[in-house]
Design a protein around this motif. Structure first.
Motif, PDB file in Angstrom:
ATOM      1  N   PRO A 194       0.810  -1.234   0.000  1.00 16.95           N
ATOM      2  CA  PRO A 194       0.000   0.000   0.000  1.00 16.95           C
ATOM      3  C   PRO A 194       0.837   1.276   0.000  1.00 16.95           C
ATOM      4  O   PRO A 194       0.326   2.341  -0.327  1.00 16.95           O
ATOM      5  N   TYR A 195       2.092   1.164   0.374  1.00 17.74           N
ATOM      6  CA  TYR A 195       2.953   2.348   0.399  1.00 17.74           C
ATOM      7  C   TYR A 195       3.746   2.505  -0.902  1.00 17.74           C
ATOM      8  O   TYR A 195       4.498   3.457  -1.058  1.00 17.74           O
ATOM      9  N   CYS A 196       3.606   1.548  -1.780  1.00 18.23           N
ATOM     10  CA  CYS A 196       4.361   1.560  -3.038  1.00 18.23           C
ATOM     11  C   CYS A 196       3.489   2.120  -4.157  1.00 18.23           C
ATOM     12  O   CYS A 196       2.305   1.774  -4.243  1.00 18.23           O
ATOM     13  N   ASP A 197       4.080   2.920  -5.018  1.00 19.09           N
ATOM     14  CA  ASP A 197       3.264   3.432  -6.120  1.00 19.09           C
ATOM     15  C   ASP A 197       3.055   2.375  -7.206  1.00 19.09           C
ATOM     16  O   ASP A 197       2.449   2.640  -8.227  1.00 19.09           O
ATOM     17  N   CYS A 198       3.538   1.175  -6.947  1.00 22.74           N
ATOM     18  CA  CYS A 198       3.257   0.043  -7.826  1.00 22.74           C
ATOM     19  C   CYS A 198       2.058  -0.757  -7.332  1.00 22.74           C
ATOM     20  O   CYS A 198       1.769  -1.825  -7.878  1.00 22.74           O
ATOM     21  N   GLU A 199       1.368  -0.237  -6.330  1.00 19.68           N
ATOM     22  CA  GLU A 199       0.344  -1.031  -5.639  1.00 19.68           C
ATOM     23  C   GLU A 199      -0.616  -1.733  -6.590  1.00 19.68           C
ATOM     24  O   GLU A 199      -0.871  -2.923  -6.452  1.00 19.68           O
ATOM     25  N   VAL A 200      -1.122  -0.998  -7.566  1.00 18.14           N
ATOM     26  CA  VAL A 200      -2.114  -1.589  -8.459  1.00 18.14           C
ATOM     27  C   VAL A 200      -1.473  -2.068  -9.764  1.00 18.14           C
ATOM     28  O   VAL A 200      -2.127  -2.658 -10.608  1.00 18.14           O
ATOM     29  N   LEU A 201      -0.189  -1.831  -9.907  1.00 15.19           N
ATOM     30  CA  LEU A 201       0.519  -2.186 -11.143  1.00 15.19           C
ATOM     31  C   LEU A 201       1.570  -3.266 -10.898  1.00 15.19           C
ATOM     32  O   LEU A 201       2.479  -3.433 -11.710  1.00 15.19           O
ATOM     33  N   LEU A 202       1.439  -3.976  -9.795  1.00 16.70           N
ATOM     34  CA  LEU A 202       2.480  -4.926  -9.409  1.00 16.70           C
ATOM     35  C   LEU A 202       2.815  -5.902 -10.534  1.00 16.70           C
ATOM     36  O   LEU A 202       3.981  -6.208 -10.778  1.00 16.70           O
ATOM     37  N   ASP A 203       1.792  -6.375 -11.233  1.00 16.04           N
ATOM     38  CA  ASP A 203       2.049  -7.385 -12.274  1.00 16.04           C
ATOM     39  C   ASP A 203       2.655  -6.779 -13.543  1.00 16.04           C
ATOM     40  O   ASP A 203       2.966  -7.499 -14.486  1.00 16.04           O
ATOM     41  N   ARG A 204       2.827  -5.474 -13.586  1.00 19.06           N
ATOM     42  CA  ARG A 204       3.455  -4.821 -14.740  1.00 19.06           C
ATOM     43  C   ARG A 204       4.847  -4.291 -14.400  1.00 19.06           C
ATOM     44  O   ARG A 204       5.495  -3.660 -15.227  1.00 19.06           O
TER      45      ARG A 204
END
Lengths: 99, 268
Positions: B233-243
């Motif tokens: 939740p603190y990462c700006d990849c939160e919703v893009l993890l699989d990319r």
């Protein structure tokens, strides 16, 4: 007799593998493990039963990536071989790769 | 080693927020007259201009590429349709044209520099993140050029684009963020890039040389970090993890013309 027993024990120690059994996410041979998998057919349960628990990376999409790493043999240096598996949201193996 | 990589990745994801948060934050001046969202996901215009200046200085990495910036979703609730972007100063507010792919060109505006303006989407903090978008012409579909990515990292670090939110602030983080764009020169920096679609495999190709990236260089190093879900939740990849992927930006044995090829999860 005692000397003979001692020699047998020592011989056993010398020939027994020093590599411990695979831990979680580890496999003995990544190549052999991949050979036993069926793309489009193997399920998560099949793979877990065959290879044990992987390092599992679930995604919001329902896809999952599972990672197994080959156990290092004696004197073998990293990087370890990795077997990476992709499961579809329905839980079927769709891709695999060795590195 | 396992722990080291995981911690490094988490360290970068969590901490980059602090060092990259705009120094000249908008909203501290009580005389601001422009109305808008409270706590918007804005960026410092001055820092973005500094990033653009660095782009010009280092564009030998991508001589034919223009500089754009890109807005990306940050969490599951973010809707990327209908995003509007403004340049907001103390005495003015002007729209910035946003392309359908949510990229834009940063306008040059002396007044905005003087007033320490913000680049402000109509979205709240924590809903979106930002990246530089540098694409040389002629790169085949399904690939990126390493020199473009190097330059994106330099600009991103200089501009303070990464929008991570730390649960706490630790003093030892300061040293790392003092690096700024120099972070991109590390052999294997954990600077997060995002592929077009959920990525399955990434291969570097330079002439006859090919190298498949380890799975540890994908998905924000989730394969090495059992606690990633906690910090996600603190990462700006939160919703893009699989990319998400990292590339060896600072490894100069890979030339700028190296192609980064993607195989996607939904490829047949």
């Amino acid at each position: 007799m005692r000397l003979l027993l001692l020699l047998v024990v020592l011989a056993g120690c010398a020939s027994s593998p020093r590599v411990p059994p695979p831990g979680p996410g580890e496999i003995v041979s990544a190549s052999d493990a991949q050979t036993g998998l069926l793309i489009g057919r193997s399920t998560k349960a099949d793979v877990r039963a065959a290879l044990g628990k992987a390092t599992e990376i679930p995604f919001d999409s329902g896809y999952e990536v599972w990672v197994y790493r080959q156990q290092l043999r004696e004197k073998e240096k990293p990087p370890r071989k990795e077997l990476v598996l992709l499961f579809t949201p329905s839980g079927i193996l769709s891709k695999s790769r060795l590195r | 080693m396992t722990l080291k990589i995981g911690v490094r990745a988490r360290f970068f994801l969590v901490l980059s927020y602090w060092a990259l948060t705009p120094i000249f934050a908008f909203g501290q001046d009580a005389s601001v007259r422009v109305e808008g969202l409270r706590d918007p996901v804005d960026k410092s215009y001055r820092r973005m201009v500094a990033g653009a200046k660095l782009f010009e200085e280092r564009r030998a990495h991508a001589p034919q590429a223009p500089l754009r910036f890109k807005l990306l979703p940050r969490n599951r609730a973010t809707k990327m349709d209908g995003v509007e972007l403004d340049l907001v100063g103390d005495s003015f507010q002007e729209p910035i044209e946003l392309a359908p792919d949510n990229t834009f060109v940063l306008p040059r505006d002396a007044r905005a520099l003087k007033e320490n303006a913000s680049v402000r989407p109509n979205r709240r903090s924590g809903t979106m993140t930002w990246r530089a978008e540098i694409r040389s012409p002629g790169v085949p579909p399904g690939a990126r050029r390493l020199g473009d990515l190097r330059l994106e990292c330099y600009v991103g670090m200089e501009s303070g684009l990464i929008s991570n939110r730390p649960p706490s602030l630790l003093g030892w983080m300061l040293d790392v963020f003092a690096e700024g764009p120099a972070y991109c020169d590390r052999p294997e920096p954990n600077y997060l890039f995002f592929a077009e679609r959920p990525v399955w495999n990434v291969t570097l190709v330079a002439g006859a040389r090919r190298e498949v990236l380890s799975v540890d260089r994908l998905y924000a190093a989730a394969s090495r970090d059992r606690n990633l879900r906690e910090v996600l939740p603190y990462c700006d990849c939160e919703v893009l993890l699989d990319r998400t992927y990292f590339v060896p930006l600072g490894d100069r044995s890979w030339p700028d013309d190296t192609l980064v090829h993607f195989e996607y999860m939904d490829d047949r």
